[in-house]
Design an enzyme around this catalytic site. Sequence first.
Site, mmCIF file in Angstrom:
data_model
loop_
_atom_site.group_PDB
_atom_site.id
_atom_site.type_symbol
_atom_site.label_atom_id
_atom_site.label_comp_id
_atom_site.label_asym_id
_atom_site.label_seq_id
_atom_site.Cartn_x
_atom_site.Cartn_y
_atom_site.Cartn_z
ATOM 1 N N SER A 1 1.083 -1.449 0.056
ATOM 2 C CA SER A 1 0.238 -0.073 -0.053
ATOM 3 C C SER A 1 1.030 1.341 -0.073
ATOM 4 O O SER A 1 2.479 1.381 0.108
ATOM 5 C CB SER A 1 -0.616 -0.208 1.358
ATOM 6 O OG SER A 1 -0.547 0.662 2.120
ATOM 7 N N ASP A 2 0.447 2.036 -0.723
ATOM 8 C CA ASP A 2 1.183 3.755 -0.341
ATOM 9 C C ASP A 2 1.005 4.030 1.271
ATOM 10 O O ASP A 2 -0.611 3.027 1.791
ATOM 11 C CB ASP A 2 0.223 4.728 -1.301
ATOM 12 C CG ASP A 2 0.894 6.268 -1.027
ATOM 13 O OD1 ASP A 2 2.291 5.773 -0.528
ATOM 14 O OD2 ASP A 2 0.396 6.565 -2.096
ATOM 15 N N TRP A 3 1.774 4.891 1.533
ATOM 16 C CA TRP A 3 1.990 4.521 3.357
ATOM 17 C C TRP A 3 0.829 5.401 3.500
ATOM 18 O O TRP A 3 0.292 6.536 3.178
ATOM 19 C CB TRP A 3 3.250 5.628 3.425
ATOM 20 C CG TRP A 3 3.926 4.995 3.412
ATOM 21 C CD1 TRP A 3 4.705 4.742 5.041
ATOM 22 C CD2 TRP A 3 4.688 3.664 2.966
ATOM 23 N NE1 TRP A 3 6.684 3.719 4.572
ATOM 24 C CE2 TRP A 3 5.885 3.282 3.739
ATOM 25 C CE3 TRP A 3 4.121 3.433 1.272
ATOM 26 C CZ2 TRP A 3 6.841 2.106 2.851
ATOM 27 C CZ3 TRP A 3 4.940 2.563 1.095
ATOM 28 C CH2 TRP A 3 6.271 1.864 1.897
#
Length: 709
Positions: free
Chosen positions: A238-240
């Site tokens: 995932s993106d952060w």
Amino acid sequence: MTVITEANKALAKDLTAKLTLGEKIAIVHAAGLFRNGGAERLGIPSLKMDDGPMGPRAELHNDNWAPLYNTRDYVTYLPSGSAVASTWNPDLARATGEVLGEEARGRGKDVILGPSINIKRSPLCGRNFEYMSEDPVLTSVQGVAYIQGVQESDVAACAKHYAVNSQETDRLDVDESVSERALREIYLPAFEAAVQDGGVLSVMGAYNLVNGTKCCEHRQLLDDILRGEYGFDGFVVSDWSAVRDTKASAEVGMDVEMSVTPNFDEYYFAEPLKKAVEAGEVREGDIDVKVERVIAVMDALHMLGDARANRKPGRYASLGHAAKALDVARESIILLKNDEGLLPLDETKMTRLLVIGANADRIHSNGGGSAVIKALHEVSPLLGLNGELGGNVDIEYVLGYDAKQVNQDESWQEESLENSKGSDAKDEGRAKVLREEAVAKAREYADAGNPVIFVGGLDHEHDLEGRDRTDMRLPYGQDELIEALLEADSNTILVFVAGSPVEMPWAGKAKTIVWNWYAGCESGTALAEVLLGRVNPSGHLPETFPITLADEPAHKIGTFGLEGHVDYTEDIYVGYRYFDTRRIPVLFPFGHGLSYTSFAYHGIDVRHVGDEIRATFTVENTGGRAGKAVAQVYLGLEGTGEDRPAKELKGFAKVELAAGESREVTVTMPVAKALRYWSNESEAYALAPAANVFVGDSVEDIRLSGRVA
């Protein structure tokens, strides 16, 4: 190139079967700001990840964003994605990836979070400088080469941000309505190429929603398309802070959750996921698949068992890497206009040179969001000119306009989860004083026949993660300054350092315009070499420069930069597909780039041979010096029964020719991609029965035409 084999998968399956549920959960979520958990009992380490596409970022503490080291984490500052794309040279894109992979491995990283291969839908997107192009073919070719370069060093590239991540405003929650045709033809092909041609080992799930569903919960994007159609067998991270729902993300192909806060056990894929499995709400088998993907990548990277002894060590901050960055920078610079041949400058006739503008004396490595790096060095334009001209030319510098030096600190990361607010507040009195000083100097130099160079543009107060621009105007009162400089000296050479197009209301008065992206540690050296003629410019635009923002299809037809929801109503008519088809005048067209020599094209022959379309023609250097042409092949699909763009890039070749030299060039395009389109009628891919073929120096500068059926 590192790839996942059946043996990697078999080992991963065997190891996963031996893990406890707690160990599996550790592997699928963060145990640090840039690493997941491991299972020491079975020799499974953490995956160490790192930003970003322009070099590994400064080392941080595991649980906070404060810097960890003093000198040991300086790295080579690499050219931005836009600069890499502007070379139109896959060999240089691969060289960029090779440097990045070696430096990431040298810094002890396993995954480098790049390349950024989102399509530039609007010139206002804050992260456009990281992205490559408005065109999926150019993005695909350069992105694939970049990925292959990275993964030579036993480091996983991470293609991001999947998918349709085209604005920073409300970036965690904006819902983007996009047609299936636009998805398939514009926004997904670079990811398809990254998987099928580049063999990318990881993909980053984006923040945004696509057609009502979060990207990190999107079954169609993650399972049906990425894994089902494209055959992706790496892992998705995932993106952060992009995971928002434990069950929804656990039940699709989202494998590792990362975020920006140190409460790692509270992440959605941490204790909440463990409890959901124990309660029977999420199947443990779904977690097993995620873990197997992560471990298979680890094994492919030689991270497990005896294979660790054979893992490549990498190296960073080396002179050789700086030299490669210089090679890329040289070919990324674009000569937009040179009406009276003012460039190249003749240094043998110069004794004095005036340089004006804040960007002449600024560096850009230390800003922009997750592209920020701790650069071992960065050559500014002013340093580059001084360094190249030596002691024979007296170079005088005046500021011209006020712009602060951007110095991004660690606080931006958690703040990036909120919509960022920019400011272009300026002291009008000081601006007037600086402008008048610069204009007076320019007039003095012009009267004496000495050259004047203005270096302006944008910076990472305007090109940055977490914030979109609100307009295309130059900040800091630069338009007023440029108008006054051109009035004082009509021969003023205009140079811009920026990551996104700007409006140029004075363009008709300017004789010479040079465009320079954030082109890495040797950007100023490369710029000086081009201005002085030691390097013949060969960069070409990877995106359209419109006359005004109001002409842009994302703003004129669709919506952009709104909170909550945006509509991609322009469909596939992004960038030049819109401008060229609708015949809307532009400032500089897609593919445009001048040279200090000239090129002619002769004798096109188009053939459909088996699974390929081959366009063969001759390129001739008709000028007096060696140079590099960028031969671009566009197709206009026919017989589809649906509206289609007039031209679409399908292939290109960069050709180096000595003065007077001619060379036969063949651009080969696979039929399955060149004639492919998404049929709205059948809701599936189809092949056009025929196409017109155009060869030229830009989408508007067509030199040859043919046909294929």
